[in-house]
Design a protein around this motif. Sequence first.
Motif, PDB file in Angstrom:
ATOM      1  N   ASP A 192       0.940  -1.224   0.099  1.00  0.00           N
ATOM      2  CA  ASP A 192       0.080  -0.042  -0.125  1.00  0.00           C
ATOM      3  C   ASP A 192       0.742   1.070  -0.114  1.00  0.00           C
ATOM      4  O   ASP A 192       1.713   1.465   0.764  1.00  0.00           O
ATOM      5  CB  ASP A 192      -1.016   0.154   1.302  1.00  0.00           C
ATOM      6  N   LEU A 193       0.690   2.283  -0.839  1.00  0.00           N
ATOM      7  CA  LEU A 193       1.485   3.286  -0.903  1.00  0.00           C
ATOM      8  C   LEU A 193       0.688   4.458  -1.732  1.00  0.00           C
ATOM      9  O   LEU A 193      -0.258   4.045  -2.524  1.00  0.00           O
ATOM     10  CB  LEU A 193       2.780   3.342  -1.462  1.00  0.00           C
ATOM     11  N   GLY A 194       0.985   5.717  -1.473  1.00  0.00           N
ATOM     12  CA  GLY A 194       0.273   6.801  -2.248  1.00  0.00           C
ATOM     13  C   GLY A 194       1.708   7.694  -2.586  1.00  0.00           C
ATOM     14  O   GLY A 194       2.386   8.123  -1.836  1.00  0.00           O
ATOM     15  N   ILE A 195       1.601   8.229  -3.674  1.00  0.00           N
ATOM     16  CA  ILE A 195       2.623   9.129  -4.188  1.00  0.00           C
ATOM     17  C   ILE A 195       1.799  10.507  -4.476  1.00  0.00           C
ATOM     18  O   ILE A 195       1.032  10.494  -5.721  1.00  0.00           O
ATOM     19  CB  ILE A 195       3.493   8.771  -5.237  1.00  0.00           C
ATOM     20  N   ALA A 236       1.312  14.236  -6.463  1.00  0.00           N
ATOM     21  CA  ALA A 236       1.815  15.060  -7.723  1.00  0.00           C
ATOM     22  C   ALA A 236       2.933  16.035  -7.339  1.00  0.00           C
ATOM     23  O   ALA A 236       2.902  16.438  -6.499  1.00  0.00           O
ATOM     24  CB  ALA A 236       0.806  15.775  -8.192  1.00  0.00           C
ATOM     25  N   GLY A 237       4.291  15.839  -8.135  1.00  0.00           N
ATOM     26  CA  GLY A 237       5.371  16.745  -7.906  1.00  0.00           C
ATOM     27  C   GLY A 237       6.294  16.220  -6.989  1.00  0.00           C
ATOM     28  O   GLY A 237       7.121  16.867  -6.920  1.00  0.00           O
ATOM     29  N   GLU A 238       5.939  14.891  -6.594  1.00  0.00           N
ATOM     30  CA  GLU A 238       7.143  14.405  -5.577  1.00  0.00           C
ATOM     31  C   GLU A 238       8.073  13.578  -6.454  1.00  0.00           C
ATOM     32  O   GLU A 238       7.762  13.196  -7.643  1.00  0.00           O
ATOM     33  CB  GLU A 238       6.495  13.151  -4.617  1.00  0.00           C
ATOM     34  N   SER A 239       9.306  13.740  -5.928  1.00  0.00           N
ATOM     35  CA  SER A 239      10.409  12.574  -6.240  1.00  0.00           C
ATOM     36  C   SER A 239      10.657  11.613  -5.279  1.00  0.00           C
ATOM     37  O   SER A 239      10.828  11.748  -3.999  1.00  0.00           O
ATOM     38  CB  SER A 239      11.742  13.332  -6.678  1.00  0.00           C
ATOM     39  N   VAL A 240      10.213  10.349  -5.703  1.00  0.00           N
ATOM     40  CA  VAL A 240      10.360   9.269  -4.677  1.00  0.00           C
ATOM     41  C   VAL A 240      11.199   8.281  -5.072  1.00  0.00           C
ATOM     42  O   VAL A 240      11.352   7.754  -6.150  1.00  0.00           O
ATOM     43  CB  VAL A 240       9.047   8.560  -4.633  1.00  0.00           C
ATOM     44  N   ALA A 241      12.343   7.871  -4.306  1.00  0.00           N
ATOM     45  CA  ALA A 241      13.323   7.006  -4.408  1.00  0.00           C
ATOM     46  C   ALA A 241      12.762   5.523  -3.918  1.00  0.00           C
ATOM     47  O   ALA A 241      12.196   5.380  -2.585  1.00  0.00           O
ATOM     48  CB  ALA A 241      14.536   7.269  -3.817  1.00  0.00           C
ATOM     49  N   ILE A 242      12.705   4.468  -4.265  1.00  0.00           N
ATOM     50  CA  ILE A 242      12.353   2.788  -3.813  1.00  0.00           C
ATOM     51  C   ILE A 242      13.757   2.288  -3.764  1.00  0.00           C
ATOM     52  O   ILE A 242      14.425   2.125  -4.740  1.00  0.00           O
ATOM     53  CB  ILE A 242      11.509   2.208  -5.059  1.00  0.00           C
ATOM     54  N   SER A 285      12.810  13.456  -2.755  1.00  0.00           N
ATOM     55  CA  SER A 285      12.052  14.160  -1.724  1.00  0.00           C
ATOM     56  C   SER A 285      11.480  13.114  -0.580  1.00  0.00           C
ATOM     57  O   SER A 285      11.282  13.531   0.523  1.00  0.00           O
ATOM     58  CB  SER A 285      10.809  14.961  -2.210  1.00  0.00           C
ATOM     59  N   ARG A 286      11.389  12.005  -0.952  1.00  0.00           N
ATOM     60  CA  ARG A 286      11.114  10.783  -0.068  1.00  0.00           C
ATOM     61  C   ARG A 286      11.529   9.688  -0.481  1.00  0.00           C
ATOM     62  O   ARG A 286      11.835   9.243  -1.832  1.00  0.00           O
ATOM     63  CB  ARG A 286       9.558  10.862  -0.197  1.00  0.00           C
ATOM     64  N   THR A 287      11.953   8.479   0.618  1.00  0.00           N
ATOM     65  CA  THR A 287      12.560   7.334  -0.037  1.00  0.00           C
ATOM     66  C   THR A 287      11.715   6.321   0.859  1.00  0.00           C
ATOM     67  O   THR A 287      11.137   6.166   1.706  1.00  0.00           O
ATOM     68  CB  THR A 287      14.027   7.255   0.782  1.00  0.00           C
ATOM     69  N   ILE A 288      11.342   5.104  -0.088  1.00  0.00           N
ATOM     70  CA  ILE A 288      10.286   4.423   0.393  1.00  0.00           C
ATOM     71  C   ILE A 288      11.433   2.960   0.414  1.00  0.00           C
ATOM     72  O   ILE A 288      11.948   2.529  -0.483  1.00  0.00           O
ATOM     73  CB  ILE A 288       9.079   3.934  -0.654  1.00  0.00           C
ATOM     74  N   ALA A 289      11.261   2.395   1.456  1.00  0.00           N
ATOM     75  CA  ALA A 289      12.317   1.161   1.681  1.00  0.00           C
ATOM     76  C   ALA A 289      11.289  -0.277   1.513  1.00  0.00           C
ATOM     77  O   ALA A 289      10.175  -0.180   2.114  1.00  0.00           O
ATOM     78  CB  ALA A 289      12.652   0.941   3.145  1.00  0.00           C
ATOM     79  N   LEU A 345       7.416  -6.251   0.817  1.00  0.00           N
ATOM     80  CA  LEU A 345       6.806  -5.141   1.670  1.00  0.00           C
ATOM     81  C   LEU A 345       7.266  -3.865   1.689  1.00  0.00           C
ATOM     82  O   LEU A 345       8.566  -3.881   1.619  1.00  0.00           O
ATOM     83  CB  LEU A 345       6.485  -5.983   3.065  1.00  0.00           C
ATOM     84  N   VAL A 346       6.485  -2.857   1.922  1.00  0.00           N
ATOM     85  CA  VAL A 346       7.058  -1.536   2.315  1.00  0.00           C
ATOM     86  C   VAL A 346       7.371  -1.361   3.635  1.00  0.00           C
ATOM     87  O   VAL A 346       6.240  -1.559   4.537  1.00  0.00           O
ATOM     88  CB  VAL A 346       6.065  -0.438   1.788  1.00  0.00           C
ATOM     89  N   LEU A 347       8.704  -1.306   4.110  1.00  0.00           N
ATOM     90  CA  LEU A 347       9.079  -1.335   5.611  1.00  0.00           C
ATOM     91  C   LEU A 347       8.697  -0.006   6.183  1.00  0.00           C
ATOM     92  O   LEU A 347       8.357   0.168   7.408  1.00  0.00           O
ATOM     93  CB  LEU A 347      10.371  -1.495   5.534  1.00  0.00           C
ATOM     94  N   GLY A 348       8.833   1.046   5.210  1.00  0.00           N
ATOM     95  CA  GLY A 348       8.711   2.210   5.667  1.00  0.00           C
ATOM     96  C   GLY A 348       9.137   3.610   4.516  1.00  0.00           C
ATOM     97  O   GLY A 348       9.454   3.301   3.671  1.00  0.00           O
TER      98      GLY A 348
END
Length: 231
Positions: free
Chosen positions: A25-28, A30-36, A214-218, A223-226
Amino acid sequence: MSTAVIEAHGLIKSFGSTRALAGVDLGISAGESVAIMGASGSGKTTLLHVLAGITRPDAGRVLFTPPAGGPVEVSALGESARSRLRRESFGFVFQQGLLMPELTAVENVALAAMITGVPRAEATQRAAGWLAALGLQGMEDRRIGELSGGQAQRVAIARAQVTGASIVFADEPTGALDSATSSEVMDALLWSTTGQGRTLIVVTHDPQVAARCSRTIAVRDGLVLGSAVAA
């Protein structure tokens, strides 16, 4: 934070006996830069592919909300509709670029626009504009083999942007580059996406690349840990 441009709800995906996604489950926004980020086999590339409509999940939903119009359930679309969505609304940058070596830089970029129905002359003009904006003016007629790795990735970035993509998905876009060139490519990616109010989702092993977002998803074991917001 602004409205989510793409959301995942309960994503599950298996390949044989291997569970690549185990209920994501996640939401991103508009305008974000997200690293997985995650180790090899953690499910991060599968997550990118499912979000982008390249791969359909076994269960769960992906919702994409374009700048105009209501949400689209990507995971419920058939192959042709997902292909059209990828052509018109999403852009892609991969580690090796996946550019066509027999075409010039401007032809590689213009082709992406022409596939969506843009006339050749207009597509070529748009392509040349993006190449110039990304520091490649004067290199329009070079074939991909005549460019450096960093230059070729900037061609790939221009190709991802020429259709006006709402989201750019990048899978290890700096993985084959040295640190200095990697930084230059990230400059170009961020300027052409979040710098224009668009969204960037990047899979990376490199903490320096992730730190630029702007955000990192682990991710681990599907599974998404955080999720950590950059300081």
